[in-house]
Design a protein around this motif. Sequence first.
Motif, PDB file in Angstrom:
ATOM      1  N   LEU A 199       0.819  -1.203   0.000  1.00 33.39           N
ATOM      2  CA  LEU A 199       0.000   0.000   0.000  1.00 33.39           C
ATOM      3  C   LEU A 199       0.858   1.261   0.000  1.00 33.39           C
ATOM      4  O   LEU A 199       0.525   2.258  -0.657  1.00 33.39           O
ATOM      5  N   ALA A 200       1.957   1.218   0.740  1.00 38.68           N
ATOM      6  CA  ALA A 200       2.856   2.374   0.763  1.00 38.68           C
ATOM      7  C   ALA A 200       3.469   2.619  -0.616  1.00 38.68           C
ATOM      8  O   ALA A 200       3.575   3.759  -1.077  1.00 38.68           O
ATOM      9  N   ALA A 201       3.861   1.532  -1.276  1.00 36.83           N
ATOM     10  CA  ALA A 201       4.431   1.666  -2.619  1.00 36.83           C
ATOM     11  C   ALA A 201       3.392   2.201  -3.598  1.00 36.83           C
ATOM     12  O   ALA A 201       3.691   3.061  -4.442  1.00 36.83           O
ATOM     13  N   SER A 202       2.168   1.708  -3.488  1.00 34.38           N
ATOM     14  CA  SER A 202       1.107   2.171  -4.375  1.00 34.38           C
ATOM     15  C   SER A 202       0.868   3.665  -4.212  1.00 34.38           C
ATOM     16  O   SER A 202       0.731   4.405  -5.190  1.00 34.38           O
ATOM     17  N   GLY A 203       0.831   4.131  -2.967  1.00 37.97           N
ATOM     18  CA  GLY A 203       0.622   5.551  -2.713  1.00 37.97           C
ATOM     19  C   GLY A 203       1.755   6.401  -3.273  1.00 37.97           C
ATOM     20  O   GLY A 203       1.514   7.463  -3.869  1.00 37.97           O
ATOM     21  N   ARG A 204       2.985   5.948  -3.106  1.00 37.24           N
ATOM     22  CA  ARG A 204       4.126   6.709  -3.622  1.00 37.24           C
ATOM     23  C   ARG A 204       4.127   6.743  -5.148  1.00 37.24           C
ATOM     24  O   ARG A 204       4.424   7.778  -5.762  1.00 37.24           O
ATOM     25  N   LEU A 205       3.789   5.614  -5.762  1.00 38.72           N
ATOM     26  CA  LEU A 205       3.760   5.557  -7.206  1.00 38.72           C
ATOM     27  C   LEU A 205       2.694   6.492  -7.778  1.00 38.72           C
ATOM     28  O   LEU A 205       2.930   7.199  -8.763  1.00 38.72           O
ATOM     29  N   GLN A 206       1.517   6.475  -7.173  1.00 40.51           N
ATOM     30  CA  GLN A 206       0.458   7.369  -7.640  1.00 40.51           C
ATOM     31  C   GLN A 206       0.879   8.826  -7.520  1.00 40.51           C
ATOM     32  O   GLN A 206       0.633   9.640  -8.426  1.00 40.51           O
ATOM     33  N   LYS A 207       1.557   9.177  -6.436  1.00 36.91           N
ATOM     34  CA  LYS A 207       1.990  10.544  -6.231  1.00 36.91           C
ATOM     35  C   LYS A 207       3.024  10.960  -7.280  1.00 36.91           C
ATOM     36  O   LYS A 207       2.956  12.059  -7.847  1.00 36.91           O
ATOM     37  N   HIS A 208       3.975  10.075  -7.562  1.00 35.27           N
ATOM     38  CA  HIS A 208       5.042  10.421  -8.494  1.00 35.27           C
ATOM     39  C   HIS A 208       4.555  10.456  -9.957  1.00 35.27           C
ATOM     40  O   HIS A 208       4.955  11.334 -10.730  1.00 35.27           O
ATOM     41  N   LEU A 209       3.691   9.492 -10.321  1.00 34.88           N
ATOM     42  CA  LEU A 209       3.298   9.366 -11.714  1.00 34.88           C
ATOM     43  C   LEU A 209       2.135  10.277 -12.103  1.00 34.88           C
ATOM     44  O   LEU A 209       1.988  10.630 -13.280  1.00 34.88           O
ATOM     45  N   ALA A 210       1.308  10.640 -11.121  1.00 36.33           N
ATOM     46  CA  ALA A 210       0.139  11.464 -11.438  1.00 36.33           C
ATOM     47  C   ALA A 210       0.543  12.805 -12.038  1.00 36.33           C
ATOM     48  O   ALA A 210      -0.171  13.355 -12.876  1.00 36.33           O
ATOM     49  N   GLY A 211       1.681  13.321 -11.624  1.00 37.83           N
ATOM     50  CA  GLY A 211       2.127  14.600 -12.174  1.00 37.83           C
ATOM     51  C   GLY A 211       2.413  14.544 -13.663  1.00 37.83           C
ATOM     52  O   GLY A 211       2.380  15.573 -14.343  1.00 37.83           O
ATOM     53  N   ASP A 212       2.695  13.348 -14.178  1.00 34.14           N
ATOM     54  CA  ASP A 212       2.956  13.166 -15.607  1.00 34.14           C
ATOM     55  C   ASP A 212       1.720  12.697 -16.363  1.00 34.14           C
ATOM     56  O   ASP A 212       1.815  12.340 -17.547  1.00 34.14           O
ATOM     57  N   GLY A 213       0.580  12.658 -15.692  1.00 29.14           N
ATOM     58  CA  GLY A 213      -0.636  12.216 -16.385  1.00 29.14           C
ATOM     59  C   GLY A 213      -0.770  10.720 -16.473  1.00 29.14           C
ATOM     60  O   GLY A 213      -1.449  10.197 -17.355  1.00 29.14           O
ATOM     61  N   ILE A 214      -0.097  10.002 -15.556  1.00 26.73           N
ATOM     62  CA  ILE A 214      -0.152   8.535 -15.529  1.00 26.73           C
ATOM     63  C   ILE A 214      -0.839   8.077 -14.246  1.00 26.73           C
ATOM     64  O   ILE A 214      -0.444   8.525 -13.166  1.00 26.73           O
TER      65      ILE A 214
END
Length: 214
Positions: A199-214
């Motif tokens: 869950l921690a990895a999922s949250g970090r990934l969403q935070k990092h990738l959302a800025g690029d439209g992913i």
Amino acid sequence: MLLLKYLLIAIGAILLLGAACILVYDLYQLTKPRREEDPRPRPLRWRPALKAGLLALPPILLGLSIIVIPSGVAGVRVSQISGARPGTLYPGVHSLLPLVERVELYNTRDMVYSAMMSDDAKKKAEGLKSQSKEGLSVGLSVAVRYRLDPSRLYAIHMSLPEAIGDEVVAPVVTSTFRDLTTNYGVRELFTTKREEARLAASGRLQKHLAGDGI
């Protein structure tokens, strides 16, 4: 609409072929020996050929102006003069300026980036290598599902490389897990705190990738 598009292009191609056939036939007649009773060479029928060629242009250009975007895909309009244009072309029928504009298509379905360990000793393990809190090397099998935000395709087209999975998602996934696993011991990663780490990895990934439209 695809049938109409290809029908228009086919009509134009037939007219162009007819114009070419007229000129080729007349040229062939010029190369033949002339009979004594008709010594005058037969003139090229360039006017009918030109007329057929001009008649071919409207259906060809009209056919090229039709673009049909299938489901699960979206596009960005790109002009040969001014470059990419803001906005997203969603699935359906759209019109383009023929020979000047084109559409860059992007897959908007869910995609999966995976780095999986192999149980077969004969196969090379391709999982994600990282370190635990104790400094021990651990191998992880990781699968991350992602998709592109259709409403942000213009920004994605302008700023991200073409191989988004390999050049954007993969490095972020690798760095995220390698940074995260140092907070857990080996036993915790694979037993008691496995879900917490996921869950921690999922949250970090969403935070990092959302800025690029992913």
